[in-house]
Design an enzyme around this catalytic site. Structure first.
Site, PDB file in Angstrom:
ATOM      1  N   ASP A 115     -16.317  18.827  16.242  1.00 21.88           N
ATOM      2  CA  ASP A 115     -17.772  18.774  16.422  1.00 21.88           C
ATOM      3  C   ASP A 115     -18.019  18.345  17.868  1.00 21.88           C
ATOM      4  O   ASP A 115     -17.091  17.932  18.550  1.00 21.88           O
ATOM      5  CB  ASP A 115     -18.411  17.782  15.434  1.00 21.88           C
ATOM      6  CG  ASP A 115     -17.740  16.434  15.446  1.00 21.88           C
ATOM      7  OD1 ASP A 115     -16.726  16.265  14.739  1.00 21.88           O
ATOM      8  OD2 ASP A 115     -18.189  15.551  16.192  1.00 21.88           O
ATOM      9  N   GLU A 132     -23.851   5.903  16.455  1.00 18.06           N
ATOM     10  CA  GLU A 132     -23.118   5.561  17.674  1.00 18.06           C
ATOM     11  C   GLU A 132     -24.103   4.999  18.695  1.00 18.06           C
ATOM     12  O   GLU A 132     -25.276   5.341  18.673  1.00 18.06           O
ATOM     13  CB  GLU A 132     -22.507   6.843  18.278  1.00 18.06           C
ATOM     14  CG  GLU A 132     -21.361   7.420  17.491  1.00 18.06           C
ATOM     15  CD  GLU A 132     -20.027   6.846  17.912  1.00 18.06           C
ATOM     16  OE1 GLU A 132     -20.016   5.840  18.648  1.00 18.06           O
ATOM     17  OE2 GLU A 132     -19.008   7.401  17.490  1.00 18.06           O
ATOM     18  N   ARG A 141     -10.715  25.349  10.243  1.00 16.10           N
ATOM     19  CA  ARG A 141     -10.136  23.999  10.242  1.00 16.10           C
ATOM     20  C   ARG A 141      -8.662  24.016   9.850  1.00 16.10           C
ATOM     21  O   ARG A 141      -7.855  23.300  10.417  1.00 16.10           O
ATOM     22  CB  ARG A 141     -10.916  23.065   9.314  1.00 16.10           C
ATOM     23  CG  ARG A 141     -12.213  22.655   9.962  1.00 16.10           C
ATOM     24  CD  ARG A 141     -13.065  21.779   9.082  1.00 16.10           C
ATOM     25  NE  ARG A 141     -14.343  21.597   9.743  1.00 16.10           N
ATOM     26  CZ  ARG A 141     -14.811  20.429  10.188  1.00 16.10           C
ATOM     27  NH1 ARG A 141     -14.133  19.335  10.005  1.00 16.10           N
ATOM     28  NH2 ARG A 141     -15.968  20.371  10.806  1.00 16.10           N
ATOM     29  N   ARG A 200      -3.375   4.358  -4.253  1.00 12.99           N
ATOM     30  CA  ARG A 200      -4.771   4.583  -3.836  1.00 12.99           C
ATOM     31  C   ARG A 200      -5.057   6.022  -3.450  1.00 12.99           C
ATOM     32  O   ARG A 200      -5.997   6.295  -2.701  1.00 12.99           O
ATOM     33  CB  ARG A 200      -5.146   3.667  -2.667  1.00 12.99           C
ATOM     34  CG  ARG A 200      -5.214   2.220  -3.071  1.00 12.99           C
ATOM     35  CD  ARG A 200      -5.591   1.339  -1.907  1.00 12.99           C
ATOM     36  NE  ARG A 200      -5.522  -0.047  -2.331  1.00 12.99           N
ATOM     37  CZ  ARG A 200      -6.568  -0.871  -2.355  1.00 12.99           C
ATOM     38  NH1 ARG A 200      -7.739  -0.469  -1.963  1.00 12.99           N
ATOM     39  NH2 ARG A 200      -6.436  -2.094  -2.765  1.00 12.99           N
ATOM     40  N   GLU A 218     -12.948   9.655  18.208  1.00 13.24           N
ATOM     41  CA  GLU A 218     -12.406   9.655  16.841  1.00 13.24           C
ATOM     42  C   GLU A 218     -12.344   8.200  16.392  1.00 13.24           C
ATOM     43  O   GLU A 218     -13.052   7.360  16.965  1.00 13.24           O
ATOM     44  CB  GLU A 218     -11.065  10.400  16.778  1.00 13.24           C
ATOM     45  CG  GLU A 218     -10.026   9.975  17.778  1.00 13.24           C
ATOM     46  CD  GLU A 218      -9.207   8.786  17.347  1.00 13.24           C
ATOM     47  OE1 GLU A 218      -9.546   7.657  17.779  1.00 13.24           O
ATOM     48  OE2 GLU A 218      -8.210   8.962  16.628  1.00 13.24           O
ATOM     49  N   MET A 219     -11.521   7.872  15.386  1.00 12.31           N
ATOM     50  CA  MET A 219     -11.643   6.529  14.829  1.00 12.31           C
ATOM     51  C   MET A 219     -10.311   5.809  14.551  1.00 12.31           C
ATOM     52  O   MET A 219     -10.297   4.829  13.817  1.00 12.31           O
ATOM     53  CB  MET A 219     -12.486   6.591  13.534  1.00 12.31           C
ATOM     54  CG  MET A 219     -13.894   7.135  13.789  1.00 12.31           C
ATOM     55  SD  MET A 219     -14.896   7.269  12.307  1.00 12.31           S
ATOM     56  CE  MET A 219     -15.161   5.544  11.926  1.00 12.31           C
ATOM     57  N   GLU A 220      -9.202   6.296  15.094  1.00 15.02           N
ATOM     58  CA  GLU A 220      -7.907   5.702  14.721  1.00 15.02           C
ATOM     59  C   GLU A 220      -6.926   5.454  15.864  1.00 15.02           C
ATOM     60  O   GLU A 220      -6.101   4.537  15.783  1.00 15.02           O
ATOM     61  CB  GLU A 220      -7.191   6.602  13.679  1.00 15.02           C
ATOM     62  CG  GLU A 220      -7.866   6.709  12.331  1.00 15.02           C
ATOM     63  CD  GLU A 220      -8.994   7.749  12.305  1.00 15.02           C
ATOM     64  OE1 GLU A 220      -9.075   8.546  13.276  1.00 15.02           O
ATOM     65  OE2 GLU A 220      -9.795   7.764  11.357  1.00 15.02           O
ATOM     66  N   ARG A 242      -0.429  10.875  15.116  1.00 13.94           N
ATOM     67  CA  ARG A 242      -1.686  11.156  14.406  1.00 13.94           C
ATOM     68  C   ARG A 242      -2.068  12.605  14.664  1.00 13.94           C
ATOM     69  O   ARG A 242      -2.030  13.082  15.802  1.00 13.94           O
ATOM     70  CB  ARG A 242      -2.788  10.216  14.901  1.00 13.94           C
ATOM     71  CG  ARG A 242      -4.184  10.680  14.562  1.00 13.94           C
ATOM     72  CD  ARG A 242      -5.233   9.608  14.672  1.00 13.94           C
ATOM     73  NE  ARG A 242      -6.573  10.145  14.825  1.00 13.94           N
ATOM     74  CZ  ARG A 242      -7.265  10.777  13.870  1.00 13.94           C
ATOM     75  NH1 ARG A 242      -6.729  10.964  12.673  1.00 13.94           N
ATOM     76  NH2 ARG A 242      -8.474  11.241  14.114  1.00 13.94           N
ATOM     77  N   ILE A 243      -2.432  13.327  13.607  1.00 12.88           N
ATOM     78  CA  ILE A 243      -2.983  14.676  13.749  1.00 12.88           C
ATOM     79  C   ILE A 243      -4.359  14.633  13.091  1.00 12.88           C
ATOM     80  O   ILE A 243      -4.480  14.351  11.900  1.00 12.88           O
ATOM     81  CB  ILE A 243      -2.058  15.759  13.135  1.00 12.88           C
ATOM     82  CG1 ILE A 243      -1.454  15.296  11.798  1.00 12.88           C
ATOM     83  CG2 ILE A 243      -0.943  16.135  14.096  1.00 12.88           C
ATOM     84  CD1 ILE A 243      -0.573  16.343  11.139  1.00 12.88           C
ATOM     85  N   GLY A 244      -5.387  14.839  13.892  1.00 14.19           N
ATOM     86  CA  GLY A 244      -6.723  14.654  13.347  1.00 14.19           C
ATOM     87  C   GLY A 244      -7.782  15.407  14.110  1.00 14.19           C
ATOM     88  O   GLY A 244      -7.488  16.312  14.895  1.00 14.19           O
ATOM     89  N   SER A 245      -9.009  15.011  13.874  1.00 18.51           N
ATOM     90  CA  SER A 245     -10.135  15.687  14.509  1.00 18.51           C
ATOM     91  C   SER A 245     -10.898  14.686  15.366  1.00 18.51           C
ATOM     92  O   SER A 245     -10.731  13.477  15.227  1.00 18.51           O
ATOM     93  CB  SER A 245     -11.055  16.280  13.443  1.00 18.51           C
ATOM     94  OG  SER A 245     -11.538  15.250  12.604  1.00 18.51           O
ATOM     95  N   ARG A 284      -4.742  16.745   3.362  1.00 21.93           N
ATOM     96  CA  ARG A 284      -4.137  17.455   4.502  1.00 21.93           C
ATOM     97  C   ARG A 284      -2.645  17.143   4.577  1.00 21.93           C
ATOM     98  O   ARG A 284      -1.851  17.991   4.978  1.00 21.93           O
ATOM     99  CB  ARG A 284      -4.796  17.037   5.804  1.00 21.93           C
ATOM    100  CG  ARG A 284      -6.195  17.533   5.950  1.00 21.93           C
ATOM    101  CD  ARG A 284      -6.191  18.886   6.611  1.00 21.93           C
ATOM    102  NE  ARG A 284      -7.535  19.348   6.817  1.00 21.93           N
ATOM    103  CZ  ARG A 284      -7.900  20.615   6.824  1.00 21.93           C
ATOM    104  NH1 ARG A 284      -7.009  21.556   6.642  1.00 21.93           N
ATOM    105  NH2 ARG A 284      -9.137  20.958   7.017  1.00 21.93           N
ATOM    106  N   GLY A 343      -5.617  11.954   8.814  1.00 22.74           N
ATOM    107  CA  GLY A 343      -6.513  11.008   8.163  1.00 22.74           C
ATOM    108  C   GLY A 343      -6.642  11.299   6.675  1.00 22.74           C
ATOM    109  O   GLY A 343      -6.651  10.392   5.836  1.00 22.74           O
ATOM    110  N   HIS A 361       0.792  -1.233   0.000  1.00 23.30           N
ATOM    111  CA  HIS A 361       0.000   0.000   0.000  1.00 23.30           C
ATOM    112  C   HIS A 361       0.822   1.280   0.000  1.00 23.30           C
ATOM    113  O   HIS A 361       0.264   2.367  -0.017  1.00 23.30           O
ATOM    114  CB  HIS A 361      -0.945   0.007   1.213  1.00 23.30           C
ATOM    115  CG  HIS A 361      -1.795  -1.227   1.264  1.00 23.30           C
ATOM    116  ND1 HIS A 361      -1.466  -2.318   2.034  1.00 23.30           N
ATOM    117  CD2 HIS A 361      -2.936  -1.549   0.613  1.00 23.30           C
ATOM    118  CE1 HIS A 361      -2.370  -3.263   1.873  1.00 23.30           C
ATOM    119  NE2 HIS A 361      -3.274  -2.827   0.999  1.00 23.30           N
TER     120      HIS A 361
END
Ligand code: GMP
Length: 234
Positions: free
Chosen positions: A204, A162, A217, A43, A179-181, A87-90, A24, A20, A4
């Site tokens: 959010d 959720e 953002r 990808r 979050e998700m990671e 990780r840098i995310g929301s 970005r 993510g 990958h």
């Protein structure tokens, strides 16, 4: 090259920032790195390697969700010998004192997810951040006077539908955001003895239902990139 990631050995730095969103990754590389070179396009999950204050850094998109992040983090660790992954995310805010735009440094990441938990069977493994990175990121955020919370977060496998009963219990136990990671990132870092941290902006809010305006953002994302870079090399 891996399945990958198209980069050759040596084209990935020892330190990797993982947003993510692959766009970005491009924005951060163009904004903060010198001599940034695109090292992955497989990808469309863009990755760039360049230099920040004399240090080599890669910024590689992770995609959304633990299965996606897991693929990239596994290959970065096993095939490219990456030592530090940030990780840098929301995330969604889950406590009243956590405001939109605030930063969360995830000390721990709870999850129900199978990529993280599957091999542990009945054991309730507690994925946690690298203390050195957490400490340095907190210092960098404090110096910038950014409202910052340090504590537990929830890494979910779903964005929609959720479970309200679960959210209620997590809120009761002080979980700051969702979050998700991160749980998968922390679990892999523990497994391979690497350093990991998730730095999140509250985009959010589950209680107030506010959302970060899109014009804010980019600025919030930029703050996270700077904190991540400062923490990685301090
Ligand atoms: O939009 C989903 C992406 O943003 C995922 O990669 C999550 O890590 C993150 N995210 C931001 N806010 C939320 C939220 O309120 N709930 C969930 N599940 N993910 C969020």
């Amino acid at each position: 090259m891996t399945i990958h990631i198209g980069a050759k050995k040596g084209q990935i730095a020892e330190t990797v920032l993982m947003p993510g969103d692959p766009y970005r990754a491009r924005w951060a590389a163009e904004t903060f790195l010198t001599d940034a070179e695109c090292v992955n396009e497989v990808r469309g999950m863009l990755g760039f390697t360049g230099t920040w204050q004399g240090h080599r850094v890669t910024i590689q998109g992770s995609g959304m969700g633990m299965p996606s992040l897991s693929i990239y983090a596994n290959e970065l660790i096993r095939d490219y010998d990456v030592q530090t992954l940030i990780r840098i995310g929301s995330c969604g805010g889950m406590q009243p004192q956590v405001g939109i735009r605030d930063l969360i440094l995830a000390m721990t990441a709870s999850t129900l997810s199978t990529p993280s938990r599957g091999i542990f069977r009945e054991l309730n493994f507690a994925p946690c951040a690298d203390f050195g990175l957490l400490h340095a990121a907190h210092a960098a955020a404090s110096q910038r006077k950014l409202p910052t919370h340090v504590g537990g977060i929830y890494s979910s496998d779903v964005f929609y539908d959720e479970r309200p009963d679960l959210n209620e219990q997590m809120q009761r136990h002080g979980i700051l955001g969702v979050e998700m990671e991160a749980a998968e990132l922390y679990t892999l870092a523990a497994r391979y003895d690497r350093r990991a941290l998730a730095i999140l902006t509250v985009s959010d809010h589950l209680i107030t239902h506010e959302a970060l305006p899109s014009e804010d953002r980019e600025r919030s994302f930029g703050d996270m990139v700077e904190i991540a870079l400062t923490a990685a090399f301090s």
